[in-house]
Design a protein around this motif. Structure first.
Motif, mmCIF file in Angstrom:
data_model
loop_
_atom_site.group_PDB
_atom_site.id
_atom_site.type_symbol
_atom_site.label_atom_id
_atom_site.label_comp_id
_atom_site.label_asym_id
_atom_site.label_seq_id
_atom_site.Cartn_x
_atom_site.Cartn_y
_atom_site.Cartn_z
ATOM 1 N N GLU A 38 0.818 -1.216 0.000
ATOM 2 C CA GLU A 38 0.000 0.000 0.000
ATOM 3 C C GLU A 38 0.848 1.262 0.000
ATOM 4 O OE1 GLU A 38 -2.617 -0.183 3.302
ATOM 5 O OE2 GLU A 38 -3.828 -1.836 2.479
ATOM 6 N N PHE A 39 2.130 1.115 0.391
ATOM 7 C CA PHE A 39 2.989 2.291 0.488
ATOM 8 C C PHE A 39 4.374 1.971 -0.060
ATOM 9 C CE2 PHE A 39 5.416 5.754 2.227
ATOM 10 C CZ PHE A 39 4.520 6.803 2.274
ATOM 11 N N TYR A 40 4.927 2.938 -0.834
ATOM 12 C CA TYR A 40 6.236 2.759 -1.480
ATOM 13 C C TYR A 40 7.095 3.991 -1.224
ATOM 14 C CZ TYR A 40 4.106 -1.125 -4.028
ATOM 15 O OH TYR A 40 3.494 -2.307 -4.353
ATOM 16 N N ASP A 41 8.379 3.836 -1.499
ATOM 17 C CA ASP A 41 9.242 5.011 -1.510
ATOM 18 C C ASP A 41 8.981 5.850 -2.749
ATOM 19 O OD1 ASP A 41 10.700 4.351 0.867
ATOM 20 O OD2 ASP A 41 11.828 2.880 -0.285
ATOM 21 N N LEU A 42 8.716 5.166 -3.876
ATOM 22 C CA LEU A 42 8.608 5.859 -5.162
ATOM 23 C C LEU A 42 7.578 5.179 -6.051
ATOM 24 C CD1 LEU A 42 9.630 7.813 -7.418
ATOM 25 C CD2 LEU A 42 11.424 6.124 -7.901
ATOM 26 N N VAL A 43 6.658 5.973 -6.583
ATOM 27 C CA VAL A 43 5.740 5.514 -7.630
ATOM 28 C C VAL A 43 6.133 6.213 -8.924
ATOM 29 C CG1 VAL A 43 3.365 5.467 -8.482
ATOM 30 C CG2 VAL A 43 3.826 5.078 -6.057
ATOM 31 N N VAL A 44 6.396 5.441 -9.966
ATOM 32 C CA VAL A 44 6.708 5.980 -11.290
ATOM 33 C C VAL A 44 5.481 5.766 -12.167
ATOM 34 C CG1 VAL A 44 8.228 5.850 -13.296
ATOM 35 C CG2 VAL A 44 9.139 5.386 -11.005
ATOM 36 N N ILE A 45 4.968 6.833 -12.750
ATOM 37 C CA ILE A 45 3.771 6.746 -13.587
ATOM 38 C C ILE A 45 4.186 6.875 -15.052
ATOM 39 C CG2 ILE A 45 1.489 7.701 -14.049
ATOM 40 C CD1 ILE A 45 1.507 8.843 -11.215
ATOM 41 N N GLY A 46 4.077 5.787 -15.775
ATOM 42 C CA GLY A 46 4.462 5.763 -17.185
ATOM 43 C C GLY A 46 5.618 4.813 -17.430
ATOM 44 N N GLY A 47 5.499 3.986 -18.468
ATOM 45 C CA GLY A 47 6.507 2.958 -18.736
ATOM 46 C C GLY A 47 7.298 3.156 -19.997
ATOM 47 N N GLY A 48 7.470 4.417 -20.445
ATOM 48 C CA GLY A 48 8.356 4.698 -21.569
ATOM 49 C C GLY A 48 9.802 4.762 -21.100
ATOM 50 N N PRO A 49 10.709 5.274 -21.928
ATOM 51 C CA PRO A 49 12.119 5.340 -21.543
ATOM 52 C C PRO A 49 12.370 6.103 -20.243
ATOM 53 C CG PRO A 49 11.896 5.714 -23.890
ATOM 54 C CD PRO A 49 10.503 5.686 -23.333
ATOM 55 N N ALA A 50 11.675 7.213 -20.030
ATOM 56 C CA ALA A 50 11.874 7.987 -18.798
ATOM 57 C C ALA A 50 11.416 7.192 -17.588
ATOM 58 C CB ALA A 50 11.131 9.315 -18.879
ATOM 59 N N GLY A 51 10.243 6.587 -17.666
ATOM 60 C CA GLY A 51 9.728 5.807 -16.557
ATOM 61 C C GLY A 51 10.559 4.572 -16.272
ATOM 62 N N LEU A 52 10.979 3.877 -17.335
ATOM 63 C CA LEU A 52 11.814 2.690 -17.153
ATOM 64 C C LEU A 52 13.173 3.074 -16.575
ATOM 65 C CD1 LEU A 52 10.914 0.781 -20.434
ATOM 66 C CD2 LEU A 52 10.422 0.008 -18.110
ATOM 67 N N GLY A 53 13.735 4.186 -17.039
ATOM 68 C CA GLY A 53 14.999 4.667 -16.489
ATOM 69 C C GLY A 53 14.879 4.975 -15.008
ATOM 70 N N ALA A 54 13.770 5.631 -14.630
ATOM 71 C CA ALA A 54 13.547 5.940 -13.223
ATOM 72 C C ALA A 54 13.374 4.670 -12.399
ATOM 73 C CB ALA A 54 12.317 6.843 -13.079
ATOM 74 N N ALA A 55 12.667 3.687 -12.944
ATOM 75 C CA ALA A 55 12.451 2.436 -12.213
ATOM 76 C C ALA A 55 13.758 1.685 -12.007
ATOM 77 C CB ALA A 55 11.445 1.563 -12.963
ATOM 78 N N VAL A 56 14.602 1.636 -13.034
ATOM 79 C CA VAL A 56 15.891 0.953 -12.925
ATOM 80 C C VAL A 56 16.747 1.608 -11.846
ATOM 81 C CG1 VAL A 56 18.098 0.549 -14.092
ATOM 82 C CG2 VAL A 56 15.949 0.010 -15.253
#
Length: 365
Positions: A38-56
């Motif tokens: 229910e709770f995270y340090d970080l939520v990334v919205i969007g799975g394009g290059p910017a979102g994938l880069g942030a997730a990595v």
């Protein structure tokens, strides 16, 4: 089944799915659609290059990270036929290959990836940032990175709507490339995505014609692509030309083209048309939440300050960080950001930079 309700999907265990919605289909092919926490340090919205880069970078640096994508990871870059100016790939790489590797890399570091989940709201609840989904559920986090990207603008010429998917396509639509063998293809647009599609389709098409509203390709396309197009024997460029109408019974057959300067119109045979006429940011759901410019792109960092002062609703003593929006702890990366470079490499870089700024924000919170 009567064949009238399509698509019909048969899963590996033999279960038939008739007209499945995206979440149902995603769950049957092994994609996660529900967050584990229910709770995270970080939520990334969007799975394009910017979102994938942030997730990595977020997951690899110890942040409990979840990426939310409304359809499939990759964004516009995932549809690109060939990217030749991305660092580390001297022979080029397809957008699908690049983004699939990025998705697997993010998952390897422990990032959760949710697909077929549409985000409809963003709220501030004390130190938490709450992300709401279309089904009424929500997830909260210390910080959020908006990497929602953009969507292709539609061609408004008469006949285009009726023939969309039947000879008229938005984006590179690689699955249609084999059908273009030996036929006349038209591409509308003058940016890199249009040039990459032209080079890819020219391998099998009889002819490829780029229709550009501007004076030339030089203003909006990378130099290496302009050179390749000039050297390709079956690619031609028609500057100052727009599509006035599309014609065909069940499939595209002809186009009416108009010269912008003279106003003269011409009817040409065309079986395939791929449209790349710019994009609009996918930020309408943020109306009234974060500050945006007149076109809907998200303002961040220095673009938020007027006369050296932060926006009126900014409550902190410090100014916003470089990629931080008008809500502290909410950052933006990639094409959705106002005045972004609209390139894959810069989007990935902004995703990584946003994570660095998230760390700084968390340390000071």
């Amino acid at each position: 089944a009567d064949g009238q309700r399509l698509p019909l999907v048969i899963t590996p265990d033999g279960t038939p799915l008739i007209e499945p919605d995206a979440p149902e289909l995603a769950s049957h092919v092994g994609l996660a659609t529900t967050p584990e926490a229910e709770f995270y340090d970080l939520v990334v919205i969007g799975g394009g290059p910017a979102g994938l880069g942030a997730a990595v970078y977020g997951a690899s640096e110890g942040l409990r990270t979840v990426l939310v994508e409304r359809s499939a990871t990759g964004g516009q870059a995932g549809q690109s036929s060939r990217i030749e100016n991305y660092l580390g790939f001297p022979d080029g790489v397809s957008g699908g290959q690049l983004t699939d590797r990025a998705r697997r890399q993010a998952a390897k570091f422990g990032a959760e990836i949710l697909t077929a989940r549409e985000v409809t709201g963003l709220e501030v609840n004390g130190a938490a940032r709450v992300v709401r989904f279309s089904d009424g559920s929500a997830v909260a986090a210390h910080s959020v990175i908006l990497a929602t990207g953009v969507s292709y603008r539609q061609l408004l010429a008469p006949g285009c709507d009726a023939l969309t998917g039947c000879g008229v396509y938005y984006g590179s639509a690689l699955t249609e490339a084999a059908s273009c063998q030996g036929q006349d293809v038209y591409i509308v647009g003058g940016a890199n995505s249009a040039g990459q599609a032209a080079m890819y389709l020219a391998r099998g098409a009889k002819s490829v014609t780029l229709l550009v509203r501007g004076e030339s390709l030089a203003a909006s396309m990378s130099h290496y692509l302009v050179q390749q197009i000039e050297e390709a024997p079956n690619i031609s460029v028609r500057a100052r030309t727009v599509v006035e109408a599309a014609h065909g019974e069940g499939h595209l057959e002809q186009l009416t083209l108009r010269d912008v300067d003279s106003g003269a119109s011409e009817l040409v045979d065309a079986q395939w048309m791929f449209v790349f006429i710019g994009a609009a940011p996918l930020t309408d759901w943020l109306d009234g939440t974060v500050l945006r410019d007149g076109r809907g792109f998200i303002l961040a960092g220095p673009d938020l300050t007027t006369d050296g002062r932060p926006p009126a609703q900014w409550e902190l003593d410090r100014p916003p960080y470089h990629l931080e929006t008008s809500i502290p702890g909410v950052f933006v990366a990639g094409d959705a950001r106002a005045e972004s470079a609209k390139r894959v490499a810069s989007a990935v870089g902004e995703g990584a930079m946003a994570v660095m700024l998230v760390h700084r924000y968390l340390e000071q919170s």
